[in-house]
Motif scaffolding. Structure first.
Motif, short mmCIF file in Angstrom:
data_model
loop_
_atom_site.label_atom_id
_atom_site.label_comp_id
_atom_site.label_asym_id
_atom_site.label_seq_id
_atom_site.Cartn_x
_atom_site.Cartn_y
_atom_site.Cartn_z
N LEU A 30 0.83 -1.24 0.19
CA LEU A 30 0.17 0.05 0.04
C LEU A 30 0.85 1.25 -0.02
O LEU A 30 0.43 2.16 -0.68
CB LEU A 30 -0.89 0.11 1.36
CG LEU A 30 -2.10 -1.08 1.20
CD1 LEU A 30 -2.80 -0.91 2.46
CD2 LEU A 30 -2.91 -0.74 -0.10
N GLN A 31 2.05 1.21 0.87
CA GLN A 31 2.84 2.27 0.54
C GLN A 31 3.45 2.69 -0.65
O GLN A 31 3.49 3.78 -1.22
CB GLN A 31 3.93 2.20 1.76
CG GLN A 31 5.00 3.42 1.86
CD GLN A 31 5.88 3.36 2.82
OE1 GLN A 31 5.30 3.53 3.95
NE2 GLN A 31 7.03 3.75 2.65
N ALA A 32 3.77 1.44 -1.59
CA ALA A 32 4.21 1.64 -2.79
C ALA A 32 3.25 2.14 -3.59
O ALA A 32 3.58 2.93 -4.53
CB ALA A 32 4.88 0.18 -3.46
N GLY A 286 6.92 -11.13 -4.52
CA GLY A 286 7.92 -11.81 -5.50
C GLY A 286 8.76 -12.65 -4.87
O GLY A 286 8.83 -13.08 -3.58
N ARG A 287 9.68 -13.20 -5.69
CA ARG A 287 10.64 -14.18 -5.11
C ARG A 287 11.33 -13.84 -3.70
O ARG A 287 11.43 -14.54 -2.75
CB ARG A 287 11.91 -14.62 -5.94
CG ARG A 287 12.78 -15.56 -5.92
CD ARG A 287 14.02 -15.52 -6.76
NE ARG A 287 14.79 -16.64 -6.49
CZ ARG A 287 14.61 -18.07 -6.86
NH1 ARG A 287 13.74 -18.26 -7.72
NH2 ARG A 287 15.35 -18.81 -6.57
N THR A 309 11.25 -6.03 3.53
CA THR A 309 11.36 -6.21 2.39
C THR A 309 10.29 -5.60 1.48
O THR A 309 10.78 -5.33 0.38
CB THR A 309 11.48 -7.92 2.21
OG1 THR A 309 12.24 -8.44 3.17
CG2 THR A 309 11.64 -8.34 0.90
N SER A 310 8.88 -5.82 1.77
CA SER A 310 7.74 -5.51 0.98
C SER A 310 8.00 -3.77 0.66
O SER A 310 7.72 -3.64 -0.30
CB SER A 310 6.51 -5.76 1.45
OG SER A 310 5.47 -5.19 0.93
N LEU A 311 8.47 -3.04 1.73
CA LEU A 311 8.49 -1.71 1.42
C LEU A 311 9.46 -1.38 0.24
O LEU A 311 9.18 -0.30 -0.21
CB LEU A 311 9.05 -1.04 2.82
CG LEU A 311 8.05 -0.83 3.91
CD1 LEU A 311 8.68 -0.44 5.19
CD2 LEU A 311 6.68 0.06 3.66
N ARG A 312 10.35 -2.14 0.03
CA ARG A 312 11.39 -1.78 -0.78
C ARG A 312 11.01 -2.73 -2.23
O ARG A 312 10.73 -2.17 -3.24
CB ARG A 312 12.95 -2.54 -0.38
CG ARG A 312 13.91 -2.67 -1.60
CD ARG A 312 15.08 -3.04 -0.78
NE ARG A 312 15.27 -4.02 -0.15
CZ ARG A 312 15.17 -5.16 -0.42
NH1 ARG A 312 15.15 -5.61 -1.68
NH2 ARG A 312 15.10 -6.08 0.51
N THR A 313 10.52 -4.08 -2.13
CA THR A 313 10.46 -4.73 -3.34
C THR A 313 8.98 -4.33 -4.09
O THR A 313 8.86 -4.30 -5.33
CB THR A 313 10.25 -6.46 -3.07
OG1 THR A 313 9.21 -6.52 -2.20
CG2 THR A 313 11.47 -6.90 -2.63
N ALA A 317 8.52 -3.11 -7.94
CA ALA A 317 7.59 -3.99 -8.78
C ALA A 317 6.59 -2.83 -9.50
O ALA A 317 6.40 -3.02 -10.64
CB ALA A 317 6.65 -4.88 -8.11
N LEU A 318 6.09 -1.93 -8.66
CA LEU A 318 5.45 -1.04 -9.43
C LEU A 318 6.26 -0.03 -10.24
O LEU A 318 5.45 0.30 -11.40
CB LEU A 318 4.42 -0.03 -8.28
CG LEU A 318 3.40 -0.82 -7.58
CD1 LEU A 318 2.98 -0.07 -6.67
CD2 LEU A 318 2.47 -1.23 -8.53
#
Length: 330
Positions: A30-32, A286-287, A309-313, A317-318
């Protein structure tokens, strides 16, 4: 003269299930969306939440900012907004990384078993399977307390269109609480019902009907937005992955196979939305995210690693069309 301005873009947000780790991953996603596409999740016209996504949807619908969600996950003090001062132990609030001993009194729902025999081909396999699982013994009471704490007394949600997905444990059909065709329910009860994983948590009773996790029907339920006249739909789906890792344990390999079926179901729902005229973006782990998650989505010990990890990946991705992203522009 006629107004030459284009009508505002109508957007829907789907927040899928995924346990404790899926909730943490979804905050990063969501932050992305907010940073890359400039869309505050609180501004979506319709928000659909299933299981862990129902908790996140209720928080966003109550006006909790993404910054507050991220900081709360990190254990940082929240000084403003609906979460101000609210303490929550993410590791223990839902009972830990393993279910308590279920009630060994036969199958969970004899009525659902009978319904599945009559309508089995029309029901998802997970819905049928849930009937045969023993009744869970875990409590979601603290989840209910969280929702009550951030929602004005007597209101469903400050958001005009927050929909919470659960499954009727007797009839075996999906129920979208908050939508005009659903029975009335307190928001806290609807969220607890949406989170009631079969065999793990106690089913939730609302007005003499029993409900379980909406993920028993679909981990995303993006198709409930068909026919709503939306221009764009963002699907944040912690259980959907368009690539995989190479796990070395049996449990994790089984989890990855399960993801494959969830992803195919989501793709089918996305196709319905696309045919309905919406542009759809699906964001899933992702992986690298999968490696952080491991094989147990309820293992809170991995939560902060998954979040960071999600904050970065998710942003990558977007921005670059990474493997965690599926975009439909039809």
């Amino acid at each position: 003269m006629p107004d030459s301005q284009s009508p505002p873009t109508r957007r829907g947000l789907v927040l899928g299930g995924g346990g404790v780790l899926g909730g943490a991953w979804a905050v990063g996603a969501l932050q992305a969306i907010e940073e890359v596409h400039g869309i505050d999740p609180r501004d979506f016209d319709v928000i659909v939440g299933t299981s862990a996504g129902s908790v996140l949807g209720a928080l966003v619908g109550a006006g909790v900012s993404i910054d507050s969600l991220r900081d709360h996950q990190r254990g940082e003090p929240i000084t403003e907004g609906p979460l101000a001062g609210y303490l929550w132990d993410y590791e223990t609030a839902t009972g830990g990384r393993r279910p308590s001993m279920p009630r060994l009194r036969g199958p969970g729902s004899v009525r659902l078993m009978a319904s599945s025999l009559r309508h089995g081909l029309k029901m998802p396999p997970t819905a049928v399977l849930s009937a045969f699982m023993p009744v869970g013994n875990g409590s979601l009471e603290r989840v209910g307390h969280l929702i009550d704490a951030i929602t004005p007394f007597g209101e469903w949600s400050p958001h005009p269109a927050l929909w919470i997905v659960a499954m009727d444990y007797e009839a075996g059909h999906r129920v979208v609480f908050g939508r005009e065709d659903a029975p009335p329910a307190p928001l806290a009860d609807a969220v607890m019902a949406s989170c009631a994983i079969p065999g793990w948590f106690e089913p939730v009773t609302i007005d003499d009907r029993t409900y379980i996790d909406g993920g028993a029907w679909s981990a995303t339920s993006a198709d409930v937005l068909v026919g709503r006249g939306l221009d764009e739909v963002y699907v944040v789906a912690p259980m959907v992955s368009f690539e995989t890792d190479e796990p070395d344990t049996l449990l994790t390999r089984l989890e990855r196979r399960w993801r494959g079926s969830v992803t195919r179901r989501c793709e089918s729902e996305v196709e319905e939305l696309r045919e309905d005229g919406a542009r759809v973006t699906v964001l899933g782990p992702g992986r690298e995210d999968l490696e952080a998650m491991g094989g147990n989505i309820m293992d809170g010990r991995r939560r902060l690693e998954v979040l960071e990890t999600s904050l970065r990946t998710s942003r990558v991705a977007l921005e670059h069309g990474g493997s965690g992203r599926l975009a439909d522009t039809g």
